[in-house]
Enzyme design. Sequence first.
Site, PDB file in Angstrom:
ATOM      1  N   ARG A 169     -38.867 -31.408  23.727  1.00 42.38           N
ATOM      2  CA  ARG A 169     -40.218 -31.631  23.206  1.00 42.38           C
ATOM      3  C   ARG A 169     -41.221 -31.832  24.337  1.00 42.38           C
ATOM      4  O   ARG A 169     -42.401 -31.615  24.162  1.00 42.38           O
ATOM      5  CB  ARG A 169     -40.260 -32.929  22.374  1.00 42.38           C
ATOM      6  CG  ARG A 169     -39.604 -32.887  21.049  1.00 42.38           C
ATOM      7  CD  ARG A 169     -39.406 -34.309  20.501  1.00 42.38           C
ATOM      8  NE  ARG A 169     -40.621 -35.114  20.373  1.00 42.38           N
ATOM      9  CZ  ARG A 169     -41.473 -35.020  19.375  1.00 42.38           C
ATOM     10  NH1 ARG A 169     -41.271 -34.145  18.430  1.00 42.38           N
ATOM     11  NH2 ARG A 169     -42.533 -35.812  19.304  1.00 42.38           N
ATOM     12  N   ARG A 173     -44.469 -29.323  33.935  1.00 47.81           N
ATOM     13  CA  ARG A 173     -45.519 -28.433  34.446  1.00 47.81           C
ATOM     14  C   ARG A 173     -45.676 -28.572  35.951  1.00 47.81           C
ATOM     15  O   ARG A 173     -45.638 -29.683  36.475  1.00 47.81           O
ATOM     16  CB  ARG A 173     -46.880 -28.807  33.840  1.00 47.81           C
ATOM     17  CG  ARG A 173     -46.962 -28.656  32.361  1.00 47.81           C
ATOM     18  CD  ARG A 173     -48.432 -28.626  31.944  1.00 47.81           C
ATOM     19  NE  ARG A 173     -48.490 -28.693  30.485  1.00 47.81           N
ATOM     20  CZ  ARG A 173     -48.811 -29.779  29.809  1.00 47.81           C
ATOM     21  NH1 ARG A 173     -49.131 -30.893  30.447  1.00 47.81           N
ATOM     22  NH2 ARG A 173     -48.824 -29.750  28.496  1.00 47.81           N
ATOM     23  N   ARG A 246     -33.492 -44.113  12.711  1.00 47.39           N
ATOM     24  CA  ARG A 246     -34.029 -45.158  13.560  1.00 47.39           C
ATOM     25  C   ARG A 246     -35.239 -45.749  12.849  1.00 47.39           C
ATOM     26  O   ARG A 246     -36.012 -45.032  12.205  1.00 47.39           O
ATOM     27  CB  ARG A 246     -34.470 -44.596  14.918  1.00 47.39           C
ATOM     28  CG  ARG A 246     -33.337 -44.067  15.738  1.00 47.39           C
ATOM     29  CD  ARG A 246     -32.348 -45.130  16.135  1.00 47.39           C
ATOM     30  NE  ARG A 246     -32.891 -46.055  17.125  1.00 47.39           N
ATOM     31  CZ  ARG A 246     -32.256 -47.163  17.489  1.00 47.39           C
ATOM     32  NH1 ARG A 246     -31.098 -47.510  16.941  1.00 47.39           N
ATOM     33  NH2 ARG A 246     -32.796 -47.956  18.407  1.00 47.39           N
ATOM     34  N   ARG A 277     -42.948 -48.928  23.743  1.00 45.64           N
ATOM     35  CA  ARG A 277     -44.301 -48.605  24.194  1.00 45.64           C
ATOM     36  C   ARG A 277     -45.288 -49.587  23.595  1.00 45.64           C
ATOM     37  O   ARG A 277     -44.974 -50.300  22.642  1.00 45.64           O
ATOM     38  CB  ARG A 277     -44.693 -47.167  23.835  1.00 45.64           C
ATOM     39  CG  ARG A 277     -44.521 -46.806  22.384  1.00 45.64           C
ATOM     40  CD  ARG A 277     -44.747 -45.291  22.157  1.00 45.64           C
ATOM     41  NE  ARG A 277     -44.160 -44.904  20.882  1.00 45.64           N
ATOM     42  CZ  ARG A 277     -43.918 -43.641  20.510  1.00 45.64           C
ATOM     43  NH1 ARG A 277     -44.198 -42.644  21.304  1.00 45.64           N
ATOM     44  NH2 ARG A 277     -43.384 -43.393  19.340  1.00 45.64           N
ATOM     45  N   GLU A 303     -44.096 -51.698  20.264  1.00 46.18           N
ATOM     46  CA  GLU A 303     -43.183 -50.964  19.384  1.00 46.18           C
ATOM     47  C   GLU A 303     -41.737 -51.207  19.802  1.00 46.18           C
ATOM     48  O   GLU A 303     -41.375 -50.977  20.942  1.00 46.18           O
ATOM     49  CB  GLU A 303     -43.540 -49.480  19.508  1.00 46.18           C
ATOM     50  CG  GLU A 303     -42.938 -48.603  18.473  1.00 46.18           C
ATOM     51  CD  GLU A 303     -43.507 -47.178  18.561  1.00 46.18           C
ATOM     52  OE1 GLU A 303     -44.724 -47.001  18.814  1.00 46.18           O
ATOM     53  OE2 GLU A 303     -42.707 -46.245  18.403  1.00 46.18           O
ATOM     54  N   TYR A 351     -36.613 -34.028  12.276  1.00 52.22           N
ATOM     55  CA  TYR A 351     -37.584 -34.669  13.171  1.00 52.22           C
ATOM     56  C   TYR A 351     -38.833 -33.798  13.220  1.00 52.22           C
ATOM     57  O   TYR A 351     -39.163 -33.203  14.230  1.00 52.22           O
ATOM     58  CB  TYR A 351     -36.935 -34.822  14.550  1.00 52.22           C
ATOM     59  CG  TYR A 351     -37.690 -35.623  15.593  1.00 52.22           C
ATOM     60  CD1 TYR A 351     -38.871 -36.295  15.316  1.00 52.22           C
ATOM     61  CD2 TYR A 351     -37.189 -35.711  16.888  1.00 52.22           C
ATOM     62  CE1 TYR A 351     -39.533 -37.018  16.296  1.00 52.22           C
ATOM     63  CE2 TYR A 351     -37.839 -36.429  17.879  1.00 52.22           C
ATOM     64  CZ  TYR A 351     -39.005 -37.081  17.580  1.00 52.22           C
ATOM     65  OH  TYR A 351     -39.652 -37.784  18.560  1.00 52.22           O
ATOM     66  N   ASP A 353     -42.681 -32.841  13.406  1.00 55.95           N
ATOM     67  CA  ASP A 353     -44.016 -33.301  13.776  1.00 55.95           C
ATOM     68  C   ASP A 353     -44.934 -33.025  12.591  1.00 55.95           C
ATOM     69  O   ASP A 353     -44.578 -32.256  11.692  1.00 55.95           O
ATOM     70  CB  ASP A 353     -44.513 -32.534  15.001  1.00 55.95           C
ATOM     71  CG  ASP A 353     -43.849 -33.022  16.280  1.00 55.95           C
ATOM     72  OD1 ASP A 353     -43.480 -34.211  16.336  1.00 55.95           O
ATOM     73  OD2 ASP A 353     -43.698 -32.216  17.217  1.00 55.95           O
TER      74      ASP A 353
HETATM   75  N1  UDP Z   1     -39.266 -39.380  26.413  1.00 54.82           N
HETATM   76  C1  UDP Z   1     -38.868 -39.962  27.596  1.00 54.82           C
HETATM   77  N2  UDP Z   1     -39.750 -40.739  28.283  1.00 54.82           N
HETATM   78  C2  UDP Z   1     -40.998 -40.961  27.834  1.00 54.82           C
HETATM   79  C3  UDP Z   1     -41.414 -40.362  26.640  1.00 54.82           C
HETATM   80  C4  UDP Z   1     -40.510 -39.594  25.946  1.00 54.82           C
HETATM   81  O1  UDP Z   1     -37.747 -39.786  28.026  1.00 54.82           O
HETATM   82  O2  UDP Z   1     -41.748 -41.699  28.508  1.00 54.82           O
HETATM   83  C5  UDP Z   1     -38.281 -38.561  25.683  1.00 54.82           C
HETATM   84  C6  UDP Z   1     -37.294 -39.406  24.931  1.00 54.82           C
HETATM   85  O3  UDP Z   1     -36.046 -38.744  24.957  1.00 54.82           O
HETATM   86  C7  UDP Z   1     -37.840 -39.425  23.543  1.00 54.82           C
HETATM   87  C8  UDP Z   1     -38.452 -38.048  23.411  1.00 54.82           C
HETATM   88  O4  UDP Z   1     -38.916 -37.754  24.716  1.00 54.82           O
HETATM   89  O5  UDP Z   1     -36.843 -39.675  22.585  1.00 54.82           O
HETATM   90  C9  UDP Z   1     -39.583 -37.953  22.430  1.00 54.82           C
HETATM   91  O6  UDP Z   1     -40.483 -38.994  22.671  1.00 54.82           O
HETATM   92  P1  UDP Z   1     -41.894 -39.142  21.998  1.00 54.82           P
HETATM   93  O7  UDP Z   1     -42.479 -40.397  22.463  1.00 54.82           O
HETATM   94  O8  UDP Z   1     -42.652 -37.884  22.192  1.00 54.82           O
HETATM   95  O9  UDP Z   1     -41.482 -39.225  20.465  1.00 54.82           O
HETATM   96  P2  UDP Z   1     -42.354 -39.675  19.229  1.00 54.82           P
HETATM   97  O10 UDP Z   1     -41.897 -41.039  18.935  1.00 54.82           O
HETATM   98  O11 UDP Z   1     -43.769 -39.628  19.668  1.00 54.82           O
HETATM   99  O12 UDP Z   1     -41.986 -38.698  18.143  1.00 54.82           O
END
Ligand code: UDP
Length: 369
Positions: A169, A173, A246, A277, A303, A351, A353
């Site tokens: 996901r 870059r 989860r 986060r 969170e 999962y 979006d």
């Molecule tokens: N991820 C990570 N570090 C970060 C943010 C995301 O390793 O700082 C990885 C992690 O494996 C996570 C996945 O990217 O499960 C998706 O995270 P994201 O925060 O995008 O998921 P959301 O909760 O927003 O769907």
Amino acid sequence: MFDYLVVGSGLYGAIFACEANKKGKKVLVIDKRPNIGGNIYTEKIEGINVHKYGAHIFHTNNKKVWEYVNEYATFNRFTNSPVANYKGELFSLPFNMYTFNKMWGVVTPEEAMAKIEEQRKEIKGEPTNLEEQAISLVGRDIYEKLIKGYTEKQWGRDCKDLPSFIIKRLPVRLTFDNNYFNALYQGIPVGGYTKMIENMLDGIEVRLNVDYLENKEELDKLAEKVVYTGPIDAYFDYKLGYLEYRSVRFENELLDKPNFQGNAAVNYTDRETPWTRIIEHKWFEFGKDEEGNDLPKTYISREYSSEWKPGDEPYYPVNDEKNSNLYAEYKELAEKEENVIFGGRLGEYKYYDMDATVASVLNKCNEVL
Ligand code: UDP
């Protein structure tokens, strides 16, 4: 008699109801919560649209989906650029030249590429799990500081036991670009997601605080067909076993200061910090109210991720092999329920979006309405 009983007023349910209503169908929407919107529900607190069930940033490459949601909301120009905090050291996300510069001191894309190439050598062959996938994308240093801790907190599982698609996901870059998503279109609905859902449900009967599964027999009598957006295993009373999810818990605080962290999202990527986060909601709308005035206070949510247990809100399906197999069995049962459509993140155990949810429900509407 209704044509459709829509169970759940989240994005999937609201759009289905809206489209069915447009086609002249009689629709009843029910939700067990006291509010509409499912997990995209936002609530205004001190002028701030708070994402009560976690941060949602709409992003898509699908022009049709983008045009569709823009019929129901005006989107602002918010671009998601989370900051990673690893033991007090800050890094830019997603993984881009700013991140590589901070991590290794490299200045050019060639230097960054060389670092990654050197570190990805440890992975031979096709990656088979998230850890291998991550190292092969960005190398071990970034994996250790920015991925491992966060992922293991979010999923409660070792990175070796998680599917590699989760990490795909995230963009990697070799440019200076902190936009978290590879999406042509992105933004947050001005005035919050709740208003967008309200617009979709305009003119449709909605009953809140109604638990479908507890009153199934009686509610089923009200309509020809059911659109069910709750957890698929709950629908079948978990008779094949529990699917794993989860869940997320939020610790919210209203602070009497204008700026707590200077960004909407800061990810805590070490293992020791118990939260994954912190969201500072006002920055989704640039710290201003609808008249453009600066907001004096701020609202933050820490969170915490946890394993779902009965009674909790499910947030994320755990799409590993075991659960995917169990879901396939539930799906077979679902296909036998002739008058029921299962949809959305929980109904399809996917999962999704938000944009994928919109695309999926619009497809379903085309098929059945
Ligand atoms: N991820 C990570 N570090 C970060 C943010 C995301 O390793 O700082 C990885 C992690 O494996 C996570 C996945 O990217 O499960 C998706 O995270 P994201 O925060 O995008 O998921 P959301 O909760 O927003 O769907």
